[in-house]
Enzyme design. Structure first.
Site, short mmCIF file in Angstrom:
data_model
loop_
_atom_site.label_atom_id
_atom_site.label_comp_id
_atom_site.label_asym_id
_atom_site.label_seq_id
_atom_site.Cartn_x
_atom_site.Cartn_y
_atom_site.Cartn_z
CB THR A 1 -0.92 0.01 1.23
OG1 THR A 1 -1.57 -1.26 1.35
CG2 THR A 1 -1.97 1.10 1.13
CB ALA A 2 3.12 2.65 2.52
CD GLU B 1 5.56 -7.00 -2.66
OE1 GLU B 1 5.07 -8.05 -2.22
OE2 GLU B 1 5.73 -5.97 -1.96
CB ALA B 2 8.35 -10.33 -0.72
CG ASN C 1 -8.16 -3.65 1.81
OD1 ASN C 1 -8.93 -3.68 0.86
ND2 ASN C 1 -7.35 -2.63 1.98
CG PHE C 2 -12.88 -7.77 3.83
CD1 PHE C 2 -13.99 -8.53 4.19
CD2 PHE C 2 -11.67 -8.43 3.65
CE1 PHE C 2 -13.88 -9.91 4.37
CE2 PHE C 2 -11.56 -9.80 3.84
CZ PHE C 2 -12.67 -10.55 4.20
CG HIS D 1 -7.19 -2.70 10.83
ND1 HIS D 1 -8.46 -2.31 11.24
CD2 HIS D 1 -7.33 -3.09 9.53
CE1 HIS D 1 -9.31 -2.46 10.24
NE2 HIS D 1 -8.65 -2.93 9.20
CB ALA E 1 0.36 0.58 9.26
#
Length: 609
Positions: free
Chosen positions: A24-25, A45-46, A102-103, A538, A571
């Protein structure tokens, strides 16, 4: 994509910036830095790219990537506060990270949540500044007049961005349970919030989702930020590569700080390194960022020593201050004629639903959780005196300059200051979400989720000394332990409110009964909560943005203490949890991080705030 790189090419490139983690970030940071054509940016990125993957793109298939090759599939250590259980911790392992998993709930915390970050010593991180970045990341499409009437979607357009990369809107199809949501909450004296993006999300509302209104597909960091700049030659993206450590120069600065020179990574079974001239930015999330710092020799010497890692910079706060939203789920049986995902048991019904989505981009495959309400504890718990007293006691037990004193002094306000903050979130959605209760053939269900927003439970994430080289981590949220007993008391006492919602008209007109836990007068809610609490996915706080002497890992510029040029942007830097799903805030943090970096290096392409 044109800017995908091969491992040898990536390793042979000298970068100005290397961003670790294409979630995301990380994608936001990398694409924003590469707006300056004079710099070279590398993104590692993994996981793989997942463009066109139906389980990612189609809103109604949310959750189907959990447990697949696109999931890190972490799990906690056994939790004493949860009767010794080990919980799964899904995290996205793909380009886009958890924004692809995510949702799809898109919301923001309360003004007070972000002002608290500034109060903790982080100038420039309050509501007014972050609200600029919330809007910068978003392109909001208002619902039609018919949708506004049918779904009850009051909103203030000025609270949203209109030109950002992430496409947001209201769902085009909502569960039948949602038709009764707002009226039911009104009957419980809970009003509909007319502007839940305006600094307070308290009250009932219909969720905005990160979905492109034209294609009705998920809008996430890889599609919103990265794909539009696929031809950018100064941005190289390396998927399917694990970063093993940040590389530091042999000499420290005169102040004793480390200087990062690049990263070491593994892909195709080979170890390589990539070099950078300016900065390494860790955006590997609340699990990955502290893990990589420790693998690089930055952390607690006791932990590093057990893993056989040389301590290059001591910081005992790395991996600490883990905070997580915790959740319980109760399941209700609905009247048999209600349409829910349970209807997918009928193969013909599923074929029709899939065809409807393919031809019109409508129907059940666009449905996402949308029935939301955030409430203060005072609405749910008649007598808060014992909890308030515990909160005060837990604040006073710590030295005034310590992290725990600072955090607890803010947390205790939720109970005794009269502030109207959303301490508990309730979400009702059709279908059976429970990982425990098994659906009966032919039955229809709805799930009520009760989610604590301001946890006292604080744990840690560290490398596993016995298997650090294999990427193993020890995730210990310490749910309900120590000061987390406050969380336990709040969750036990709020369970009844989910029942109340579903037993109140008009919702009770479609609810047959509660089936999990079963309706039983002998039910011990305390025991049930301890055995049925799960993560809400989260996690935050493991590289907290705080003063160093108060338990910080990064400063307000997001630089890791003890380094000159390593930052964290994800986060993990949240010092305190927020009353919201975290993805919109992570985007805002990443946008601000990119501007901070540009400002450091004199780029003209930055916000002047």
């Amino acid at each position: 994509m044109e800017n995908f790189s091969q491992p040898d090419e990536f390793a042979s490139t000298v970068f100005d910036y290397i961003v670790v983690g294409g979630g995301t970030a990380g994608i936001v940071v990398a694409t924003r830095l590469s707006e300056d054509s004079s710099v070279m940016v590398g993104l590692v990125e993994a996981g793989p790219p997942v463009f066109g993957e139906p389980t990612v793109d189609i809103p109604g298939k949310m959750g189907q990537t959990i447990g697949t090759q696109y999931d890190w599939a972490f799990e906690t250590v056994p939790q004493v506060g949860l009767s010794g259980q080990t919980l799964p911790w899904p995290r996205g392992k793909m380009l886009g990270g958890t924004s692809a998993m995510n949702f799809l709930v898109w919301n923001q915390g309360c003004r007070e949540d972000y002002d608290a970050w500034a109060e903790l010593g982080n100038e420039g991180w309050g509501w007014e500044v972050l609200n600029y970045y919330f809007k910068k990341t978003e392109s909001f499409t208002q619902p039609s007049a018919d949708q506004q009437r049918e779904f009850i979607t009051p909103h203030r357009a000025s609270d949203h961005g209109v030109a950002g990369p992430v496409q947001t809107t209201y769902p085009s199809f909502l569960a039948e349970t949602h038709k009764y949501w707002h009226d039911t909450l009104q009957n419980l004296d809970v009003g509909t919030n007319p502007s839940h993006f305006g600094g307070s999300n308290v009250g009932a509302w219909t969720s905005v989702v990160n979905v492109d209104p034209k294609t009705r597909t998920r809008s996430y960091s890889a599609t919103a930020y990265l794909r539009p700049v696929s031809g950018r030659t100064n941005l190289k993206v390396l998927p399917n590569a694990n970063v093993n450590e940040v590389l530091f120069g042999a000499e420290k600065t005169a102040d004793g700080d480390l200087v990062a020179t690049g990263v070491r990574f593994t892909t195709d079974g080979r170890i390589r390194k990539a070099i950078c001239r300016r900065e390494v930015i860790l955006s590997a999330g609340s699990v990955g960022s502290p893990q990589i710092l420790e693998l690089s020799g930055v952390g607690n010497p006791d932990i590093l020593g057990q893993a056989g890692i040389e301590t290059k910079m001591e910081n005992t706060h790395i991996g600490e201050n883990l905070q997580e939203h915790i959740m319980t789920m109760t399941v209700f049986e609905l009247r048999p004629e209600i349409i829910t995902p349970d209807n997918y048991a009928d193969a013909e019904f599923k074929r029709e639903v899939d065809l409807l989505y393919q031809t019109t981009k409508g129907g059940l495959q666009t449905a996402t959780p949308a029935s939301m309400v955030y409430l203060p504890a005072s609405k749910l718990i008649p007598d808060l005196s014992s909890i308030t007293e515990k909160a005060r006691k837990f604040t006073k037990r710590h030295p005034k300059s310590s992290r725990d004193y600072l955090l607890n002094s803010i947390r205790q306000r939720q109970f005794d200051s009269g502030l109207s903050l959303g301490q508990v979130e309730f979400i009702l959605d059709h279908g059976n979400y429970s990982p425990v209760f098994k659906s009966e053939p032919g039955k229809k269900y709805a799930t009520m989720m009760q989610i604590l927003q301001y946890p006292y439970s604080r744990g840690s994430i560290h490398i596993d000394p016995s298997a650090a080289a294999d990427g193993k981590v020890l995730i210990d949220p310490m749910y309900y332990q120590g000061e987390g007993e406050i969380d336990y008391e709040v969750m036990v006492q709020t369970q009844a409110f989910g029942d109340v919602i579903c037993r109140t008209a008009p919702m009770n007109g479609i609810v047959v009964k509660r089936v999990y836990p079963p309706e039983d007068s002998s039910l011990d809610w305390r025991e049930w909560v301890s055995r049925n609490t799960i993560t809400d996915w989260h996690p935050i706080g493991t590289c907290s943005m705080l003063p160093r002497e108060s338990g910080g890992v990064v400063n307000s510029q997001l630089k890791v203490y003890g380094t000159t040029n390593v930052r964290v942007a994800d986060a993990s830097i949240f010092p305190l949890h927020i009353s919201a799903h975290v993805q919109a805030t992570i985007y805002a943090v990443a946008e601000k991080a990119a501007d901070l970096i540009k400002q450091t290096w004199g780029s003209p392409l930055r916000a002047n705030l």
